[in-house]
Design a protein around this motif. Structure first.
Motif, PDB file in Angstrom:
ATOM      1  N   GLY A   1      -4.957  24.998  78.414  1.00 14.78           N
ATOM      2  CA  GLY A   1      -4.277  25.946  79.290  1.00 14.78           C
ATOM      3  C   GLY A   1      -5.155  27.042  79.867  1.00 14.78           C
ATOM      4  N   ILE A   2      -4.854  27.406  81.114  1.00 17.15           N
ATOM      5  CA  ILE A   2      -5.485  28.544  81.777  1.00 17.15           C
ATOM      6  C   ILE A   2      -4.381  29.521  82.147  1.00 17.15           C
ATOM      7  CG2 ILE A   2      -6.890  29.342  83.723  1.00 17.15           C
ATOM      8  CD1 ILE A   2      -8.033  26.534  83.951  1.00 17.15           C
TER       9      ILE A   2
ATOM     10  N   SER B   1     -12.356  31.911  89.092  1.00 18.63           N
ATOM     11  CA  SER B   1     -13.632  31.666  88.425  1.00 18.63           C
ATOM     12  C   SER B   1     -13.406  31.040  87.049  1.00 18.63           C
ATOM     13  CB  SER B   1     -14.422  32.972  88.285  1.00 18.63           C
ATOM     14  OG  SER B   1     -13.703  33.921  87.514  1.00 18.63           O
ATOM     15  N   LYS B   2     -12.273  31.395  86.421  1.00 23.78           N
ATOM     16  CA  LYS B   2     -11.932  30.809  85.127  1.00 23.78           C
ATOM     17  C   LYS B   2     -11.548  29.343  85.285  1.00 23.78           C
ATOM     18  CE  LYS B   2     -10.973  30.895  80.719  1.00 23.78           C
ATOM     19  NZ  LYS B   2     -12.063  31.028  79.708  1.00 23.78           N
ATOM     20  N   VAL B   3     -10.889  29.024  86.387  1.00 23.51           N
ATOM     21  CA  VAL B   3     -10.528  27.629  86.661  1.00 23.51           C
ATOM     22  C   VAL B   3     -11.796  26.785  86.817  1.00 23.51           C
ATOM     23  CG1 VAL B   3      -9.391  26.062  88.284  1.00 23.51           C
ATOM     24  CG2 VAL B   3      -8.347  28.277  87.747  1.00 23.51           C
ATOM     25  N   ILE B   4     -12.726  27.273  87.631  1.00 30.34           N
ATOM     26  CA  ILE B   4     -13.977  26.549  87.850  1.00 30.34           C
ATOM     27  C   ILE B   4     -14.777  26.433  86.561  1.00 30.34           C
ATOM     28  CG2 ILE B   4     -16.215  26.633  89.029  1.00 30.34           C
ATOM     29  CD1 ILE B   4     -13.925  25.729  90.798  1.00 30.34           C
ATOM     30  N   GLU B   5     -14.812  27.514  85.809  1.00 31.76           N
ATOM     31  CA  GLU B   5     -15.525  27.510  84.521  1.00 31.76           C
ATOM     32  C   GLU B   5     -14.967  26.433  83.598  1.00 31.76           C
ATOM     33  OE1 GLU B   5     -15.573  30.362  80.598  1.00 31.76           O
ATOM     34  OE2 GLU B   5     -15.703  31.358  82.550  1.00 31.76           O
ATOM     35  N   THR B   6     -13.633  26.300  83.578  1.00 32.77           N
ATOM     36  CA  THR B   6     -12.993  25.295  82.727  1.00 32.77           C
ATOM     37  C   THR B   6     -13.272  23.884  83.236  1.00 32.77           C
ATOM     38  OG1 THR B   6     -11.218  26.863  82.205  1.00 32.77           O
ATOM     39  CG2 THR B   6     -10.811  24.547  81.707  1.00 32.77           C
ATOM     40  N   LEU B   7     -13.184  23.689  84.543  1.00 29.83           N
ATOM     41  CA  LEU B   7     -13.463  22.374  85.124  1.00 29.83           C
ATOM     42  C   LEU B   7     -14.907  21.961  84.842  1.00 29.83           C
ATOM     43  CD1 LEU B   7     -11.669  22.744  88.582  1.00 29.83           C
ATOM     44  CD2 LEU B   7     -10.935  21.316  86.672  1.00 29.83           C
ATOM     45  N   GLU B   8     -15.825  22.888  84.965  1.00 32.22           N
ATOM     46  CA  GLU B   8     -17.228  22.590  84.735  1.00 32.22           C
ATOM     47  C   GLU B   8     -17.508  22.351  83.253  1.00 32.22           C
ATOM     48  OE1 GLU B   8     -19.272  25.898  86.465  1.00 32.22           O
ATOM     49  OE2 GLU B   8     -19.365  24.960  88.462  1.00 32.22           O
ATOM     50  N   MET B   9     -16.776  23.050  82.386  1.00 36.80           N
ATOM     51  CA  MET B   9     -16.979  22.887  80.946  1.00 36.80           C
ATOM     52  C   MET B   9     -16.693  21.451  80.506  1.00 36.80           C
ATOM     53  SD  MET B   9     -15.260  25.059  77.800  1.00 36.80           S
ATOM     54  CE  MET B   9     -13.556  24.704  78.288  1.00 36.80           C
ATOM     55  N   PHE B  10     -15.697  20.828  81.132  1.00 37.72           N
ATOM     56  CA  PHE B  10     -15.326  19.474  80.755  1.00 37.72           C
ATOM     57  C   PHE B  10     -15.904  18.408  81.702  1.00 37.72           C
ATOM     58  CE2 PHE B  10     -11.726  21.989  78.968  1.00 37.72           C
ATOM     59  CZ  PHE B  10     -11.960  21.687  77.630  1.00 37.72           C
ATOM     60  N   ALA B  11     -16.683  18.837  82.679  1.00 37.39           N
ATOM     61  CA  ALA B  11     -17.162  17.914  83.714  1.00 37.39           C
ATOM     62  C   ALA B  11     -18.108  16.866  83.153  1.00 37.39           C
ATOM     63  CB  ALA B  11     -17.852  18.685  84.840  1.00 37.39           C
ATOM     64  N   ASP B  12     -18.986  17.256  82.256  1.00 36.64           N
ATOM     65  CA  ASP B  12     -19.981  16.331  81.733  1.00 36.64           C
ATOM     66  C   ASP B  12     -19.401  15.261  80.846  1.00 36.64           C
ATOM     67  OD1 ASP B  12     -21.924  17.721  83.068  1.00 36.64           O
ATOM     68  OD2 ASP B  12     -22.465  18.986  81.362  1.00 36.64           O
ATOM     69  N   ASN B  13     -18.132  15.461  80.453  1.00 40.96           N
ATOM     70  CA  ASN B  13     -17.504  14.508  79.540  1.00 40.96           C
ATOM     71  C   ASN B  13     -16.681  13.468  80.279  1.00 40.96           C
ATOM     72  OD1 ASN B  13     -18.170  15.714  76.753  1.00 40.96           O
ATOM     73  ND2 ASN B  13     -17.481  17.466  77.925  1.00 40.96           N
TER      74      ASN B  13
ATOM     75  N   PHE C   1      -9.732  17.179  74.384  1.00 40.93           N
ATOM     76  CA  PHE C   1      -9.615  17.180  75.837  1.00 40.93           C
ATOM     77  C   PHE C   1     -10.924  16.707  76.474  1.00 40.93           C
ATOM     78  CE2 PHE C   1      -9.472  18.822  80.136  1.00 40.93           C
ATOM     79  CZ  PHE C   1      -8.145  18.639  80.492  1.00 40.93           C
ATOM     80  N   ALA C   2     -12.037  17.074  75.864  1.00 43.18           N
ATOM     81  CA  ALA C   2     -13.343  16.657  76.389  1.00 43.18           C
ATOM     82  C   ALA C   2     -13.491  15.142  76.389  1.00 43.18           C
ATOM     83  CB  ALA C   2     -14.460  17.294  75.568  1.00 43.18           C
ATOM     84  N   ASN C   3     -12.753  14.458  75.531  1.00 44.85           N
ATOM     85  CA  ASN C   3     -12.845  13.003  75.442  1.00 44.85           C
ATOM     86  C   ASN C   3     -11.809  12.269  76.285  1.00 44.85           C
ATOM     87  OD1 ASN C   3     -15.036  12.942  73.580  1.00 44.85           O
ATOM     88  ND2 ASN C   3     -13.635  13.436  71.904  1.00 44.85           N
ATOM     89  N   THR C   4     -10.984  13.006  77.017  1.00 43.81           N
ATOM     90  CA  THR C   4      -9.987  12.356  77.881  1.00 43.81           C
ATOM     91  C   THR C   4     -10.653  11.813  79.134  1.00 43.81           C
ATOM     92  OG1 THR C   4      -9.440  14.471  78.953  1.00 43.81           O
ATOM     93  CG2 THR C   4      -8.129  13.817  77.030  1.00 43.81           C
ATOM     94  N   ARG C   5     -10.000  10.862  79.761  1.00 43.45           N
ATOM     95  CA  ARG C   5     -10.565  10.225  80.955  1.00 43.45           C
ATOM     96  C   ARG C   5      -9.642  10.347  82.177  1.00 43.45           C
ATOM     97  NH1 ARG C   5     -14.201  10.857  78.432  1.00 43.45           N
ATOM     98  NH2 ARG C   5     -15.809   9.443  77.615  1.00 43.45           N
ATOM     99  N   ALA C   6      -8.353  10.177  81.988  1.00 44.98           N
ATOM    100  CA  ALA C   6      -7.391  10.263  83.100  1.00 44.98           C
ATOM    101  C   ALA C   6      -6.715  11.631  83.031  1.00 44.98           C
ATOM    102  CB  ALA C   6      -6.372   9.139  83.005  1.00 44.98           C
TER     103      ALA C   6
ATOM    104  N   ALA D   1      -4.122  16.924  80.318  1.00 44.73           N
ATOM    105  CA  ALA D   1      -3.431  17.784  81.283  1.00 44.73           C
ATOM    106  C   ALA D   1      -3.987  19.196  81.214  1.00 44.73           C
ATOM    107  CB  ALA D   1      -1.933  17.802  81.011  1.00 44.73           C
ATOM    108  N   LEU D   2      -4.605  19.631  82.308  1.00 41.87           N
ATOM    109  CA  LEU D   2      -5.079  21.002  82.427  1.00 41.87           C
ATOM    110  C   LEU D   2      -3.944  21.817  83.042  1.00 41.87           C
ATOM    111  CD1 LEU D   2      -7.398  23.038  82.180  1.00 41.87           C
ATOM    112  CD2 LEU D   2      -8.112  22.366  84.485  1.00 41.87           C
ATOM    113  N   LEU D   3      -3.451  22.780  82.309  1.00 39.58           N
ATOM    114  CA  LEU D   3      -2.272  23.528  82.726  1.00 39.58           C
ATOM    115  C   LEU D   3      -2.645  24.918  83.225  1.00 39.58           C
ATOM    116  CD1 LEU D   3      -0.160  22.740  79.518  1.00 39.58           C
ATOM    117  CD2 LEU D   3      -0.257  21.379  81.627  1.00 39.58           C
ATOM    118  N   ILE D   4      -2.017  25.332  84.309  1.00 35.12           N
ATOM    119  CA  ILE D   4      -2.160  26.695  84.820  1.00 35.12           C
ATOM    120  C   ILE D   4      -0.755  27.287  84.885  1.00 35.12           C
ATOM    121  CG2 ILE D   4      -2.912  28.159  86.734  1.00 35.12           C
ATOM    122  CD1 ILE D   4      -4.836  25.928  87.575  1.00 35.12           C
TER     123      ILE D   4
END
Length: 207
Positions: A179-180, A195-207, A81-86, A154-157
């Protein structure tokens, strides 16, 4: 001949039970720490999902099985997932304001950012982190979403059951899922730990 066939069936049955048991144990462990060979164990649990679900239905709670499997799949999918772009975010309509004024289309609810529920903020954060937000009223809407654009992540909630269901549904579609889980199940007034959503978004942000 029949004896040989019976022995083969017995061996396959024993091996299957052992594999499923080890994979199940790995999924339980994944709730607290990383698991080696997570991808392999995911394949095993997906293959034996319905027998295992029947087992949990009889002796425990099927929600536990889905929770463990989603946790294991997140570990297995994290690097891909870290390597995805779209990327897109798929979230359930049950988190929206009960008198939501937004309209519905074949691609889901069209949030108008009225500020009455979490989707106003999620819509903004989706744009900020480079995701397209889809608010769906059922897993069948995912088929229309896939046709709308070429996504590879796809980030799923959702609740654990729906997360696992969609993860299995998108398997083989060249879309990596992560998944969240929501804090509660239900058809309305459900919540996610933001906060878990933001944590997940930030975790993959640098990629």
């Amino acid at each position: 001949m029949y004896r040989l066939l019976g022995e083969i069936i017995l061996i396959l049955s024993v091996v299957s039970v052992m594999l499923a048991s080890v994979a199940l144990a790995a999924s339980r462990i994944s709730l607290n720490r990383n698991v080696w060979l997570a991808g392999f164990f995911v394949e095993v649990l997906d293959f034996f999902y319905f027998p295992l679900k029947f087992f949990f239905f009889k002796l425990s709670d099927t929600r536990k099985l889905d929770k463990w499997m989603v946790s294991l799949k997140n570990i297995a999918h994290r690097n891909k997932f870290a390597n995805t772009r779209a990327r897109m975010i798929i979230a359930p309509h049950c988190m929206r304001f009960i008198e939501c004024p937004a309209s519905s289309t074949k691609a889901g609810i069209q949030c108008i950012s009225c500020g009455k529920c979490v989707f106003t903020r999620l819509k903004e954060d989706a744009v900020r982190f480079g995701y397209k937000l889809y608010i769906v009223t059922g897993s069948s809407f995912v088929k229309h979403i896939i046709k709308e654009g070429k996504y590879d992540g796809a980030l799923l909630i959702a609740c654990d059951y729906e997360l696992n269901k969609v993860m299995m549904g998108l398997k083989g579609k060249d879309i990596v899922t992560y998944g969240i889980p929501m804090l509660n199940d239900g058809c309305f007034n459900t919540k996610v730990e933001y906060s878990k959503v933001i944590e997940t978004l930030e975790m993959f942000a640098d990629n």
